[in-house]
Scaffold this active site. Structure first.
Site, PDB file in Angstrom:
ATOM      1  N   THR A  46     -16.871 -42.631  35.451  1.00 45.66           N
ATOM      2  CA  THR A  46     -16.502 -41.057  35.866  1.00 45.66           C
ATOM      3  C   THR A  46     -17.459 -40.211  35.340  1.00 45.66           C
ATOM      4  O   THR A  46     -17.838 -39.073  35.848  1.00 45.66           O
ATOM      5  CB  THR A  46     -15.194 -40.667  35.312  1.00 45.66           C
ATOM      6  N   CYS A  47     -18.050 -40.640  34.337  1.00 46.13           N
ATOM      7  CA  CYS A  47     -19.226 -39.437  33.542  1.00 46.13           C
ATOM      8  C   CYS A  47     -20.343 -39.791  34.382  1.00 46.13           C
ATOM      9  O   CYS A  47     -20.967 -38.644  34.923  1.00 46.13           O
ATOM     10  CB  CYS A  47     -19.544 -40.236  32.119  1.00 46.13           C
ATOM     11  N   THR A  48     -20.711 -40.944  35.016  1.00 47.10           N
ATOM     12  CA  THR A  48     -21.958 -41.076  36.058  1.00 47.10           C
ATOM     13  C   THR A  48     -21.843 -40.239  37.072  1.00 47.10           C
ATOM     14  O   THR A  48     -22.539 -39.442  37.698  1.00 47.10           O
ATOM     15  CB  THR A  48     -22.089 -42.509  36.253  1.00 47.10           C
TER      16      THR A  48
END
Length: 157
Positions: free
Chosen positions: A44-46
């Site tokens: 999700t951060c990527t």
């Protein structure tokens, strides 16, 4: 607890992925989106970082600068930046000084397990350093559009 809207954003200085000291005051006179995220390299951060990368020129056309902050180290941020060609500053906050100032270190729950972690949150700061809007739980695949829409609605208010 998050900082108050329409008050000065909490001042900070942190170390970027390039080893430079970056402060909130460096963005005086600019619109700034400060996005807090849990960890470099997670799915999700990527997705969120790549959405901001893919829309970086559009954000710049709207006069919006971007800073990402997580508890990862500057070395981890450098790898994340290089792997995904990220064009914006990432600030390392392993001691969680900035993270706690902004109230985004909190209890989370996943699969019934409770733990402490970073709440994915974005703070929009105006040209005078005033916190104008908070995007709690941003949509990672549409985050740049959320930032632009929020700044646009502030301009019309």
């Amino acid at each position: 607890m998050f900082p108050a809207i329409n008050k000065k954003a909490p001042a900070f200085t942190g170390l970027s992925q390039n080893g430079e000291k970056i402060s909130l005051k460096d963005f005086s006179g600019k619109k700034l989106a400060i996005y807090f995220y849990p960890e470099d390299g997670t799915p999700t951060c990527t997705t969120q970082a790549c959405n901001l990368r893919d829309n970086f020129a559009l954000l710049a056309q709207h006069g919006i600068s971007i800073i990402g902050i997580s508890p990862d180290t500057a070395a981890s941020h450098k790898k994340f930046e290089q792997k995904h060609n990220l064009p914006f500053t990432l600030i390392a906050d392993p001691e969680r000084t900035i993270i706690e100032k902004y109230g985004v270190w909190a209890e989370k729950q996943m699969y019934g397990r409770k733990y402490m972690g970073v709440l994915r949150t974005t703070f929009l700061v105006d040209e005078k350093g005033v916190l104008r809007h908070i995007i709690a739980k941003p949509k990672s695949k549409e985050h740049a559009q959320e930032i632009i829409a929020a700044f646009d609605s502030l301009a019309q208010a």
